[in-house]
Scaffold this motif. Structure first.
Motif, mmCIF file in Angstrom:
data_model
loop_
_atom_site.group_PDB
_atom_site.id
_atom_site.type_symbol
_atom_site.label_atom_id
_atom_site.label_comp_id
_atom_site.label_asym_id
_atom_site.label_seq_id
_atom_site.Cartn_x
_atom_site.Cartn_y
_atom_site.Cartn_z
ATOM 1 N N GLU A 1 -4.444 -3.863 -6.784
ATOM 2 C CA GLU A 1 -4.196 -4.205 -5.389
ATOM 3 C C GLU A 1 -4.350 -5.708 -5.124
ATOM 4 O O GLU A 1 -3.767 -6.255 -4.196
ATOM 5 C CB GLU A 1 -5.132 -3.423 -4.465
ATOM 6 C CG GLU A 1 -4.792 -1.946 -4.331
ATOM 7 C CD GLU A 1 -3.518 -1.712 -3.555
ATOM 8 O OE1 GLU A 1 -3.096 -2.607 -2.806
ATOM 9 O OE2 GLU A 1 -2.931 -0.623 -3.709
ATOM 10 N N GLY B 1 0.791 -1.226 0.000
ATOM 11 C CA GLY B 1 0.000 0.000 0.000
ATOM 12 C C GLY B 1 0.818 1.268 0.000
ATOM 13 O O GLY B 1 0.265 2.363 -0.136
ATOM 14 N N GLU C 1 -4.284 1.293 -8.065
ATOM 15 C CA GLU C 1 -5.472 0.899 -7.305
ATOM 16 C C GLU C 1 -6.162 -0.322 -7.902
ATOM 17 O O GLU C 1 -6.628 -1.205 -7.168
ATOM 18 C CB GLU C 1 -6.450 2.076 -7.256
ATOM 19 C CG GLU C 1 -7.678 1.809 -6.411
ATOM 20 C CD GLU C 1 -8.591 3.023 -6.323
ATOM 21 O OE1 GLU C 1 -9.713 2.872 -5.799
ATOM 22 O OE2 GLU C 1 -8.197 4.112 -6.786
ATOM 23 N N HIS D 1 -4.739 -10.051 -0.099
ATOM 24 C CA HIS D 1 -5.947 -9.365 -0.549
ATOM 25 C C HIS D 1 -7.128 -10.338 -0.476
ATOM 26 O O HIS D 1 -6.969 -11.528 -0.760
ATOM 27 C CB HIS D 1 -5.766 -8.877 -1.981
ATOM 28 C CG HIS D 1 -6.799 -7.895 -2.427
ATOM 29 N ND1 HIS D 1 -8.039 -8.288 -2.890
ATOM 30 C CD2 HIS D 1 -6.794 -6.533 -2.479
ATOM 31 C CE1 HIS D 1 -8.737 -7.223 -3.211
ATOM 32 N NE2 HIS D 1 -8.014 -6.146 -2.974
ATOM 33 N N LYS E 1 4.290 2.806 -6.595
ATOM 34 C CA LYS E 1 3.311 2.110 -5.767
ATOM 35 C C LYS E 1 2.369 1.339 -6.681
ATOM 36 O O LYS E 1 2.278 1.619 -7.884
ATOM 37 C CB LYS E 1 2.532 3.081 -4.886
ATOM 38 C CG LYS E 1 1.732 4.122 -5.642
ATOM 39 C CD LYS E 1 1.042 5.072 -4.660
ATOM 40 C CE LYS E 1 0.219 6.128 -5.414
ATOM 41 N NZ LYS E 1 -0.484 7.035 -4.461
#
Length: 333
Positions: free
Chosen positions: A77, A30, A74, A83, A71
Motif C-alpha cells: 500500500e 484501495g 496489503e 500513503h 488490487k
C-alpha cells in the motif's frame, strides 16, 4: 529453483519500478480494476499491462479479487503517493538509477572502485548536479526514506527545551516534519548543497506552506561549514556515504559549529550501521555508488570517528526503522 528465483529478481524490481512510475497504486486507490481499465488510464498497451500485472502477482505487489480484477497487495500500500510512509519515489529510484549502477557490480568487486562512476562517468552527487530531473527524483526518494525516521526519532528522543534543530545533509527536508509536528515550539534548518536547498524550499512551500514557515534552508558544504546556533544537530544517513576519514571531516565541521554557538548543542547521529551479514546488502550500495573506499561503519568505528572529531557519546538507542541513534556532545577539554 532458488537460483532461478534470485537470478530473475531484478526483473521484478524493474516491474515494481514501472508500476510505481505509472502510479498504479494511486489509480487503484484501495479498490480493484481490470487490466484493460488500468491500461486505458495509464496509456499503456492492454495486453502487456496484463502481463505486467500477472508478473506482479508473484511477489504480491498486486492480487486478484473474486472477479479477477487487480488490487494492490496489503504489504505494498505504501506505493501510494499519499500513503503516510509512501515509498513510491524510492521504488522508482532504486529500480532505475540504482539498478543501472549495479550493472557494474563486478567491476566494483574486482577493483574496489565506484561502479556508479564507471557507469555514468561521474560520482553520484556530480551526476545529480548534471541531471535535474533525476536529482528531483532522488530528493523525493530520500524524503520517502527520511519520513518514517523523523516520526520515530520524535517519539524516542527527548526534544524538550530544544528550539532549533539543524539537519545537516538533510536533502529537501524529509526528516524535520515528523520532529516539528510533535514539537510545535521547534524550528528547523536544512543544511545541504545549494541546488538541493533551492528545490527543497520550493517543494515545501508548495505542499505545506505552514510547515515552510518553520523550516528554512541554508546552502552549505558540510566539509567546510554548517550553520551555528542549533540545540540539536542531526546527521541522518549521511556518514555511511563517506570513508572513515571523510566522516571525521564532516563530524569536525559540526563540532566547530557547536563550539561557536552560545547554546549547548548536541549531535544526533542516525545511521543504519553494519552490524550483521544482513546489513551487507545495504553497505554494498555505499561501496558501489558513494565515496570511493566507503565500506560502511559498525558502532565501534562510528564511536572512533566521533571521538577523533571531538565528540563524546552520551547514549545509543535503536529505532524501529533499524537505525541507531548516537546522542553526542563535545568532549570536555
Amino acid at each position: 529453483m532458488e537460483i532461478a528465483k534470485l537470478a530473475v529478481s531484478g526483473w521484478f524490481a524493474r516491474a515494481l519500478g514501472v508500476a510505481a512510475e505509472l502510479g498504479l497504486a494511486d489509480i487503484l486507490d484501495g479498490g480493484a480494476m481490470s487490466s484493460e481499465e488500468l491500461a486505458r488510464r495509464t496509456g499503456s498497451h492492454p495486453d502487456v499491462m496484463l502481463r505486467l500485472l500477472q508478473m506482479l502477482t508473484v511477489p504480491g505487489v498486486v492480487v486478484r479479487d473474486d472477479n479477477g480484477d487487480f488490487k494492490i497487495g496489503e504489504a505494498f500500500e505504501a506505493l501510494r503517493s499519499d500513503h503516510p510512509i509512501s515509498q513510491r519515489n524510492f521504488a522508482i529510484l532504486s529500480a532505475g538509477l540504482y539498478d543501472d549502477a549495479f550493472a557494474e557490480l563486478g567491476y566494483t568487486v574486482r577493483t574496489g572502485k565506484s561502479g556508479f562512476e564507471k557507469r555514468f562517468g561521474a560520482t553520484l552527487y556530480e551526476y545529480l548536479e548534471q541531471q535535474p530531473e533525476t536529482a528531483d527524483l532522488f530528493d523525493r526518494g530520500m524524503v520517502d526514506l527520511a519520513r518514517p525516521v523523523g516520526h520515530e526519532l520524535a517519539k524516542h528522543h527527548d526534544f524538550s527545551g530544544v528550539r532549533k534543530v539543524i539537519d545537516v545533509g538533510g536533502g529537501s527536508g524529509g526528516l524535520l516534519p515528523g520532529i516539528l509536528a510533535a514539537n510545535p515550539e521547534i524550528e528547523g534548518v536544512v543544511a545541504d548543497r545549494a541546488s538541493v536547498c533551492e528545490r527543497g524550499k520550493a517543494k515545501l512551500a508548495e505542499v505545506d506552506p505552514a510547515l515552510a514557515k518553520r523550516i528554512s534552508f541554508a546552502p552549505a558544504d558540510f566539509f567546510a561549514e554548517v550553520p551555528t546556533g542549533g540545540d540539536r544537530y542531526v546527521l541522518k544517513n549521511v556518514l555511511h556515504d563517506w570513508t572513515f576519514d571523510n566522516c571525521v571531516r564532516i563530524l569536525g565541521t559540526v563540532a566547530k559549529a557547536i563550539a561557536a554557538s552560545d547554546r549547548p548543542g548536541r549531535l544526533l547521529v542516525v545511521e543504519p550501521l553494519v552490524e550483521s551479514d544482513f546489513d551487507g546488502w545495504r553497505a554494498m550500495f555505499q561501496v558501489l555508488a558513494c565515496d570511493e573506499g566507503t565500506l560502511g561503519l559498525d558502532e565501534d568505528e562510528m564511536r572512533k570517528a566521533l571521538g577523533e572529531a571531538g565528540f563524546a557519546v552520551l547514549s545509543v538507542a535503536r529505532l524501529l526503522t533499524g537505525h541507531k541513534v548516537l546522542e553526542c556532545e563535545l568532549a570536555a577539554g
